[in-house]
Design a protein around this motif. Structure first.
Motif, PDB file in Angstrom:
ATOM      1  N   LYS A 316      -6.557  15.045 -12.364  1.00  0.00           N
ATOM      2  CA  LYS A 316      -5.404  15.448 -13.171  1.00  0.00           C
ATOM      3  C   LYS A 316      -5.013  16.885 -12.870  1.00  0.00           C
ATOM      4  O   LYS A 316      -5.836  17.805 -12.964  1.00  0.00           O
ATOM      5  CB  LYS A 316      -5.727  15.296 -14.662  1.00  0.00           C
ATOM      6  N   VAL A 318      -3.641  20.426 -13.583  1.00  0.00           N
ATOM      7  CA  VAL A 318      -3.539  21.267 -14.782  1.00  0.00           C
ATOM      8  C   VAL A 318      -2.816  22.589 -14.507  1.00  0.00           C
ATOM      9  O   VAL A 318      -2.456  23.300 -15.447  1.00  0.00           O
ATOM     10  CB  VAL A 318      -4.932  21.541 -15.407  1.00  0.00           C
ATOM     11  N   TYR A 327       2.529  19.991 -18.679  1.00  0.00           N
ATOM     12  CA  TYR A 327       2.393  19.641 -20.101  1.00  0.00           C
ATOM     13  C   TYR A 327       0.936  19.612 -20.544  1.00  0.00           C
ATOM     14  O   TYR A 327       0.601  19.993 -21.667  1.00  0.00           O
ATOM     15  CB  TYR A 327       3.061  18.293 -20.386  1.00  0.00           C
ATOM     16  N   MET A 328       0.051  19.138 -19.673  1.00  0.00           N
ATOM     17  CA  MET A 328      -1.364  19.066 -20.031  1.00  0.00           C
ATOM     18  C   MET A 328      -1.919  20.447 -20.344  1.00  0.00           C
ATOM     19  O   MET A 328      -2.679  20.627 -21.305  1.00  0.00           O
ATOM     20  CB  MET A 328      -2.151  18.409 -18.890  1.00  0.00           C
ATOM     21  N   THR A 329      -1.532  21.438 -19.523  1.00  0.00           N
ATOM     22  CA  THR A 329      -1.988  22.818 -19.742  1.00  0.00           C
ATOM     23  C   THR A 329      -1.564  23.298 -21.124  1.00  0.00           C
ATOM     24  O   THR A 329      -2.349  23.865 -21.889  1.00  0.00           O
ATOM     25  CB  THR A 329      -1.357  23.757 -18.690  1.00  0.00           C
ATOM     26  N   ASP A 331      -0.750  21.485 -23.752  1.00  0.00           N
ATOM     27  CA  ASP A 331      -1.420  20.753 -24.833  1.00  0.00           C
ATOM     28  C   ASP A 331      -2.853  21.229 -25.038  1.00  0.00           C
ATOM     29  O   ASP A 331      -3.351  21.263 -26.171  1.00  0.00           O
ATOM     30  CB  ASP A 331      -1.388  19.248 -24.552  1.00  0.00           C
ATOM     31  N   ILE A 332      -3.527  21.597 -23.936  1.00  0.00           N
ATOM     32  CA  ILE A 332      -4.873  22.171 -24.050  1.00  0.00           C
ATOM     33  C   ILE A 332      -4.793  23.476 -24.831  1.00  0.00           C
ATOM     34  O   ILE A 332      -5.547  23.708 -25.781  1.00  0.00           O
ATOM     35  CB  ILE A 332      -5.493  22.409 -22.649  1.00  0.00           C
ATOM     36  N   GLN A 356       2.177   7.307 -24.333  1.00  0.00           N
ATOM     37  CA  GLN A 356       1.379   8.502 -24.015  1.00  0.00           C
ATOM     38  C   GLN A 356      -0.126   8.248 -24.113  1.00  0.00           C
ATOM     39  O   GLN A 356      -0.912   9.189 -24.180  1.00  0.00           O
ATOM     40  CB  GLN A 356       1.771   9.642 -24.964  1.00  0.00           C
ATOM     41  N   HIS A 359      -2.137   9.984 -21.339  1.00  0.00           N
ATOM     42  CA  HIS A 359      -2.089  11.450 -21.486  1.00  0.00           C
ATOM     43  C   HIS A 359      -3.169  11.925 -22.457  1.00  0.00           C
ATOM     44  O   HIS A 359      -3.877  12.898 -22.187  1.00  0.00           O
ATOM     45  CB  HIS A 359      -0.708  11.873 -21.977  1.00  0.00           C
ATOM     46  N   VAL A 362      -6.793  11.680 -21.237  1.00  0.00           N
ATOM     47  CA  VAL A 362      -7.088  12.796 -20.335  1.00  0.00           C
ATOM     48  C   VAL A 362      -7.267  14.088 -21.129  1.00  0.00           C
ATOM     49  O   VAL A 362      -8.232  14.831 -20.914  1.00  0.00           O
ATOM     50  CB  VAL A 362      -5.961  12.947 -19.286  1.00  0.00           C
ATOM     51  N   LEU A 363      -6.359  14.368 -22.056  1.00  0.00           N
ATOM     52  CA  LEU A 363      -6.439  15.601 -22.848  1.00  0.00           C
ATOM     53  C   LEU A 363      -7.761  15.700 -23.595  1.00  0.00           C
ATOM     54  O   LEU A 363      -8.439  16.731 -23.555  1.00  0.00           O
ATOM     55  CB  LEU A 363      -5.271  15.640 -23.843  1.00  0.00           C
ATOM     56  N   ILE A 366     -10.730  16.341 -21.220  1.00  0.00           N
ATOM     57  CA  ILE A 366     -10.766  17.713 -20.700  1.00  0.00           C
ATOM     58  C   ILE A 366     -11.280  18.674 -21.767  1.00  0.00           C
ATOM     59  O   ILE A 366     -12.112  19.554 -21.497  1.00  0.00           O
ATOM     60  CB  ILE A 366      -9.368  18.138 -20.199  1.00  0.00           C
TER      61      ILE A 366
END
Length: 595
Positions: A316, A318, A327-329, A331-332, A356, A359, A362-363, A366
């Motif tokens: 994934k 980031v 977006y993942m960054t 959301d973290i 989603q 998503h 994965v979130l 991580i």
């Protein structure tokens, strides 16, 4: 100790005394309707430690329980199921032991908090039917978690930046002639949404014109002047251009005001707001830390990735090779920021559509890899789409079902059906309007919340406002009927019930069944909280109401000369009403005193 815990302990003792074996656990469940009994102990799992015929084992345990547990009157065994019949006095003692059924089932709030995110709209259009399912689910789950003892923070993250809002801004600049919500008498979110639709129409015209000049579809989409201007506007916003930011603030302000009006109309609220314009740069520092801990790795082009292949997922991205976030960054970073802002948060629920699902898998993975203790308590409240008989909604084309219009439609449908029934002729105009709105909103909320969140819904407004069957209005009508009984019984002394233990009249099976269902309410709240499912509360309430209506049809409540009997039945009706009101409050639904 609850009776269920007592029963489990006694069954373990029985097995040890009768068979010299130790049970780790006992499986208990409500007895099926087609068998006599109140609680069923399942014998089959016991065969792991007790060898023999399950029917004979059940009979032996049943004999032991009748002798040693005073609340048990008798039992029967069907195959490997031990059906236990509890005495009338057990149910009456329970009923008289609850001082206030209006707060029954709710437990004191704990110290650890849970953050529930829902709604999270874009600021380029009004809230629509899809948002309605989202906010109803999120709000109800938050209320259920509070009832189950959690401290809850309700929040949303508003997607107030990006190309979508620039499209509305640009269209307003070009075609708006300075109109405002005040000048048009439109809610701000509707006005801005209209320009999002206008942009799409004009953009499509430009695409067709470029295709007529020989451009391919892809070339036309990329080279159309409107999209190029929107992209330039986004660059200006990100660079902090004064005029662009001022326009962005003005139009977003219109939208926020419109959203608040809709939330108030639906009957939901929030404790805190987060804005993507504040959070979209979050998370990059966490990625740097993760690189040092080998949670992430960098590829040759400088992009940063997380390898989740061992968990059955993929690699994934980031951080892009140019150092910009995805977006993942964000959301973290937002999840971590929320815990910094509210250190008592020990878990989060994200109410987001099932598109989603990946998503959030994965979130959550991580965040666990990064070592945050609260990451084990993250949950994606995934839900299916809401369809209409007319088909799928498309916001760019202006074919969405606007939330405000839907509420108005539900109110009108409730008005039509209520007037046909003709039972509110003595209401004032204001009382009628309040009732229509209460029925319409109750119908909408119940229709959506009675369905398991994961299932897709085909929403039929007329069907939802039926006064018969598994609907909100049917339950509201039953509550109003109970209030009518209580008004007629105003002179009945309920204190006469307090010392009643069964000598003065025999408890009716319908009364016993009602008490049995009431007793299940705390367990139902616990299950609903554990499964993040308002549907469990909704369908419990329907079962309670069905049973009350059967009781109402078969047992005289006020038409009896026995004052103790009358007092008991009035008090039982009052308790049912209080549980209905309490359960419906967890769904965000009001109940009428008259109907």
């Amino acid at each position: 100790m609850t009776f269920q815990q007592t029963l489990e302990t006694q069954i373990k003792i029985a097995v040890e005394k009768l068979y010299g074996a130790k049970l780790e656990s006992v499986e208990l469940q409500p007895t099926r309707k087609d068998f006599e009994g109140d609680i069923t102990a399942v014998v089959f799992p016991m065969l792991r430690v007790v060898k023999g015929n399950p029917v004979q084992i059940g009979e032996a345990i049943g004999d032991y329980l009748v002798e040693h547990v005073s609340e048990i009157e008798k039992f029967n065994v069907v195959q490997g199921f031990l059906n236990i019949v509890l005495s009338d006095s057990y149910y009456l003692n329970f009923f008289n032991s609850v001082p206030d059924f209006s707060s029954f089932g709710k437990v004191p709030q704990g110290k650890e908090a849970l953050m529930v995110e829902y709604s999270s709209p874009n600021t380029n259009k009004p809230l629509h039917l899809g948002h309605v399912r989202n906010v109803l689910l999120g709000y109800s789950v938050a209320e259920i978690e509070k009832a189950a003892g959690k401290k809850v923070y309700k929040t949303q993250i508003i997607n107030d930046r990006g190309i979508h809002i620039c499209k509305s801004m640009l269209a307003w600049e070009k075609f708006g002639n300075g109109e405002t919500p005040n000048s048009t008498d439109l809610k701000g979110d509707k006005l801005v949404g209209n320009y999002y639709v206008k942009f799409d129409k004009e953009y499509k015209k430009q695409i067709e014109a470029l295709k007529a000049e020989g451009k391919t579809e892809e070339e036309a989409k990329a080279q159309a002047p409107l999209i190029l201007e929107a992209q330039e506007m986004l660059r200006k916003w990100e660079a902090g251009n004064k005029e662009t930011v001022a326009l962005w603030n003005k139009m977003n302000g219109w939208v926020y005001s419109g959203f608040e009006e809709t939330y108030k109309s639906i009957g939901v609220d929030f404790d805190f707001y987060y804005y993507e314009s504040d959070t979209y740069l979050l998370g990059k520092d966490i990625i740097e830390e993760g690189l040092k801990k080998d949670v992430f790795f960098m590829k040759d082009d400088g992009s940063v990735w997380c390898d989740l292949t061992e968990e059955g997922l993929d690699e994934k991205l980031v951080l892009r090779s140019d150092g910009t976030a995805v977006y993942m960054t964000q959301d973290i970073g937002t999840a971590v920021q929320r815990v910094k802002d509210h250190p008592d948060v020990g878990g989060m629920i994200y109410t987001v559509g099932n598109e989603q699902d990946y998503h959030f898998k994965v979130l959550f993975l991580i965040l666990k890899k990064l070592g945050y203790s609260w990451a084990k308590n993250l949950f994606h409240l995934s839900y299916g789409m809401v369809d209409l008989p007319s088909g799928k909604m498309k916001s760019r084309e202006g074919t969405v079902v606007d939330a405000d219009d839907l509420i108005s439609q539900m109110t009108e449908t409730a008005r039509t059906i209520s007037e046909e029934l003709g039972k509110i002729d003595d209401f004032s105009k204001e009382e009628k309007e309040a009732l229509y709105r209460m029925i319409g909103l109750g119908a909408l909320k119940y229709y959506i919340l009675k369905v398991d969140p994961k299932k897709r819904i085909l929403f039929n407004p007329e069907e939802s406002v039926d006064f018969q069957g598994n609907t909100g209005p049917f339950i509201q009508y039953t509550y109003a009927r109970i209030q009518s009984i209580l008004r007629k019984a105003a002179d009945v002394k309920l204190s006469a019930v307090e010392t009643f233990i069964g000598e003065q009249f025999e408890i009716h099976p319908k009364e016993k069944e009602l008490i049995k269902i009431i007793q299940q309410f705390p367990h139902t709240i616990h299950l609903a909280a554990e499964n993040y499912s308002p549907a469990l509360i909704a369908n419990y309430t329907y079962d309670l109401v069905k049973e009350f209506n059967s009781f109402y049809q078969n047992v005289p409540i006020l038409a009896t000369d026995n004052e103790t009997e009358k007092a008991f039945r009035v008090k039982l009706s009052k308790a049912v009403g209080e549980v209905i009101k309490s359960a419906f409050a967890l769904l965000g639904i009001e109940v009428p005193e008259r109907m």
